[in-house]
Design a protein around this motif. Sequence first.
Motif, PDB file in Angstrom:
ATOM      1  N   ASN A 167       0.844  -1.191   0.000  1.00 32.92           N
ATOM      2  CA  ASN A 167       0.000   0.000   0.000  1.00 32.92           C
ATOM      3  C   ASN A 167       0.883   1.245   0.000  1.00 32.92           C
ATOM      4  O   ASN A 167       1.060   1.905   1.016  1.00 32.92           O
ATOM      5  CB  ASN A 167      -0.927  -0.011   1.227  1.00 32.92           C
ATOM      6  CG  ASN A 167      -2.010   1.036   1.156  1.00 32.92           C
ATOM      7  OD1 ASN A 167      -2.009   1.896   0.284  1.00 32.92           O
ATOM      8  ND2 ASN A 167      -2.943   0.982   2.090  1.00 32.92           N
ATOM      9  N   VAL A 168       1.434   1.574  -1.160  1.00 34.10           N
ATOM     10  CA  VAL A 168       2.372   2.695  -1.235  1.00 34.10           C
ATOM     11  C   VAL A 168       1.661   4.044  -1.188  1.00 34.10           C
ATOM     12  O   VAL A 168       2.291   5.075  -0.951  1.00 34.10           O
ATOM     13  CB  VAL A 168       3.230   2.613  -2.518  1.00 34.10           C
ATOM     14  CG1 VAL A 168       4.084   1.359  -2.522  1.00 34.10           C
ATOM     15  CG2 VAL A 168       2.354   2.693  -3.767  1.00 34.10           C
ATOM     16  N   ASN A 169       0.363   4.065  -1.422  1.00 36.75           N
ATOM     17  CA  ASN A 169      -0.377   5.327  -1.496  1.00 36.75           C
ATOM     18  C   ASN A 169      -1.321   5.533  -0.325  1.00 36.75           C
ATOM     19  O   ASN A 169      -2.141   6.453  -0.339  1.00 36.75           O
ATOM     20  CB  ASN A 169      -1.170   5.395  -2.800  1.00 36.75           C
ATOM     21  CG  ASN A 169      -2.198   4.266  -2.914  1.00 36.75           C
ATOM     22  OD1 ASN A 169      -1.973   3.168  -2.415  1.00 36.75           O
ATOM     23  ND2 ASN A 169      -3.313   4.527  -3.568  1.00 36.75           N
ATOM     24  N   ASN A 170      -1.225   4.671   0.705  1.00 36.80           N
ATOM     25  CA  ASN A 170      -2.097   4.782   1.875  1.00 36.80           C
ATOM     26  C   ASN A 170      -3.570   4.761   1.450  1.00 36.80           C
ATOM     27  O   ASN A 170      -4.404   5.518   1.968  1.00 36.80           O
ATOM     28  CB  ASN A 170      -1.798   6.060   2.663  1.00 36.80           C
ATOM     29  CG  ASN A 170      -2.355   6.014   4.073  1.00 36.80           C
ATOM     30  OD1 ASN A 170      -2.529   4.945   4.660  1.00 36.80           O
ATOM     31  ND2 ASN A 170      -2.653   7.171   4.631  1.00 36.80           N
ATOM     32  N   LEU A 196      -2.512   0.516  -3.606  1.00 39.35           N
ATOM     33  CA  LEU A 196      -1.677   0.129  -4.733  1.00 39.35           C
ATOM     34  C   LEU A 196      -0.352  -0.414  -4.203  1.00 39.35           C
ATOM     35  O   LEU A 196       0.254   0.174  -3.303  1.00 39.35           O
ATOM     36  CB  LEU A 196      -1.419   1.319  -5.652  1.00 39.35           C
ATOM     37  CG  LEU A 196      -2.655   1.947  -6.319  1.00 39.35           C
ATOM     38  CD1 LEU A 196      -2.251   3.209  -7.073  1.00 39.35           C
ATOM     39  CD2 LEU A 196      -3.337   0.963  -7.248  1.00 39.35           C
ATOM     40  N   SER A 197       0.081  -1.502  -4.762  1.00 42.04           N
ATOM     41  CA  SER A 197       1.356  -2.092  -4.341  1.00 42.04           C
ATOM     42  C   SER A 197       2.497  -1.522  -5.167  1.00 42.04           C
ATOM     43  O   SER A 197       2.289  -0.970  -6.257  1.00 42.04           O
ATOM     44  CB  SER A 197       1.312  -3.618  -4.493  1.00 42.04           C
ATOM     45  OG  SER A 197       1.075  -3.970  -5.851  1.00 42.04           O
ATOM     46  N   GLY A 198       3.699  -1.654  -4.649  1.00 44.36           N
ATOM     47  CA  GLY A 198       4.863  -1.143  -5.366  1.00 44.36           C
ATOM     48  C   GLY A 198       6.094  -1.105  -4.495  1.00 44.36           C
ATOM     49  O   GLY A 198       6.204  -1.845  -3.502  1.00 44.36           O
ATOM     50  N   TRP A 199       7.023  -0.210  -4.853  1.00 43.73           N
ATOM     51  CA  TRP A 199       8.304  -0.080  -4.168  1.00 43.73           C
ATOM     52  C   TRP A 199       8.519   1.366  -3.753  1.00 43.73           C
ATOM     53  O   TRP A 199       8.165   2.287  -4.479  1.00 43.73           O
ATOM     54  CB  TRP A 199       9.451  -0.509  -5.074  1.00 43.73           C
ATOM     55  CG  TRP A 199       9.458  -1.974  -5.389  1.00 43.73           C
ATOM     56  CD1 TRP A 199       8.684  -2.614  -6.317  1.00 43.73           C
ATOM     57  CD2 TRP A 199      10.271  -2.958  -4.786  1.00 43.73           C
ATOM     58  NE1 TRP A 199       8.965  -3.952  -6.312  1.00 43.73           N
ATOM     59  CE2 TRP A 199       9.943  -4.199  -5.381  1.00 43.73           C
ATOM     60  CE3 TRP A 199      11.244  -2.943  -3.788  1.00 43.73           C
ATOM     61  CZ2 TRP A 199      10.551  -5.388  -5.022  1.00 43.73           C
ATOM     62  CZ3 TRP A 199      11.858  -4.127  -3.429  1.00 43.73           C
ATOM     63  CH2 TRP A 199      11.512  -5.332  -4.035  1.00 43.73           C
TER      64      TRP A 199
END
Length: 465
Positions: A167-170, A196-199
């Motif tokens: 959850n990169v965007n909270n 959204l997932s990510g790095w």
Amino acid sequence: MLRRLGLAAAACAVLAGGAMAQTVTITPDEARAGLRQALALRQYAVADQLAQAILRRLPDDFAAHAARAEVALQQGNGGQARDSARQASALARSPGERFEASILRARVAEQAGGALGPMTAMFWTRRAAQQAPHVAYRSAAVGELRRLRAESRLQLNLGITLTPSSNVNNGTRETHVELPGWGGLAWVLSPQSRALSGWIAEGSVSGRYRLAETDVSARYLRFAVVQRKVRLSGESRQQLADWRAAQIAAGNTPPADPNYDFAAVEAGVQQMMLLGKAQVGLGATVGHNWFGGRDLSDYLRLDAQAERALSPDLALFGTLLGERQWRDGGTGVDTLSVQAGVVQRLARGGKLRLALGARRTAAASVDTRHDALSARMGWEPAAPVAGLRLETSVGVERRSYDASLLAPTGRSDLRLDAGVSVTFQALDYMGFAPTVDLRASRYRSNVKLYDGRDLGISLGFRSVF
């Protein structure tokens, strides 16, 4: 067969305890022994003659170059000391020689390195700790590093982390939100509002420079720079692409792809004081930050902290912070927060930290204005476990918001988080060891839009001494 060296009569006279000067020939090993004796007796002129005599026959002799660096350092010749120390470092072969060369370069940097000398000295001291041939040598280098750090006017902290996150965007885990009082009418959420997932890659440089110091106070200039880059996973990018295509097909104009990058720069002053048995700090900081490549806010932050030891095993601490933000568009946000807690050293040497906090945020936006209460507990064992240094923490925070369209009776959020930080001390290089931070957080709210969770693993480095 060992080559023999002709030495000055005056040098031999001193080393012989004042006997009549005479020219003799000795082996290189004997010359090196005399070199060590001359340095121990602080007979630097003799040591320099011996070193030069050795170098005339053996230009790549480590001991002679190291001795010339020591002599030049004692005589205040910084340029010669740097050159000779650099040559000695290049010629060092055994672990003992490499350790000695690094310590020598640290001493030369500290005494003749100019404004950046202390920082350079710390680098070479760390290198000496890495090259130490015995644990006692490493301990000596670590002690020297701590002395340098305590005496240096400039202290720097570097941080680099790489974090895969769910959850990169909270964002929320919900796909739609029902509007209260609208007969079950639902608002479908775009992928940009959902988790959204990510790095996340983050780099930071922070530090402070001591402006003045007395026995009971010190004044510092402090600063920090942070850059955070966020990259979405392939799955998240595909979700956004599909949504944009659907919006365009429906005749709508979707917003641009989201940018979650963040950056900040700040600078301020801090005054530290001893008041009785308590250590007190007062500070002021100004800063600017960016989000998504655009200006986010300017801010002014005032802070105060105090710590007092009640016993060798128990200490109290407290912080008070007030911040004013001027956000893009002219809106203002004011935050006042307070925290108090205790640090207890446990019977087996571990450390337990407990803290309670409260915060009030005032703003024109109902989604920003809120009150919060929090509690946090951290535990750290006394010694590494199987070469791993562990730190654990758990926290809870309750937030209360005013009534809004989505929450006619007011919004209430509960945030839970837990984390474990693991430092691989046995894998350190020059005192920097890899770290893995495992964290999990859960957000519960009476407004489903603000429900969410996040799982992440942060990879980074930290100093172990």
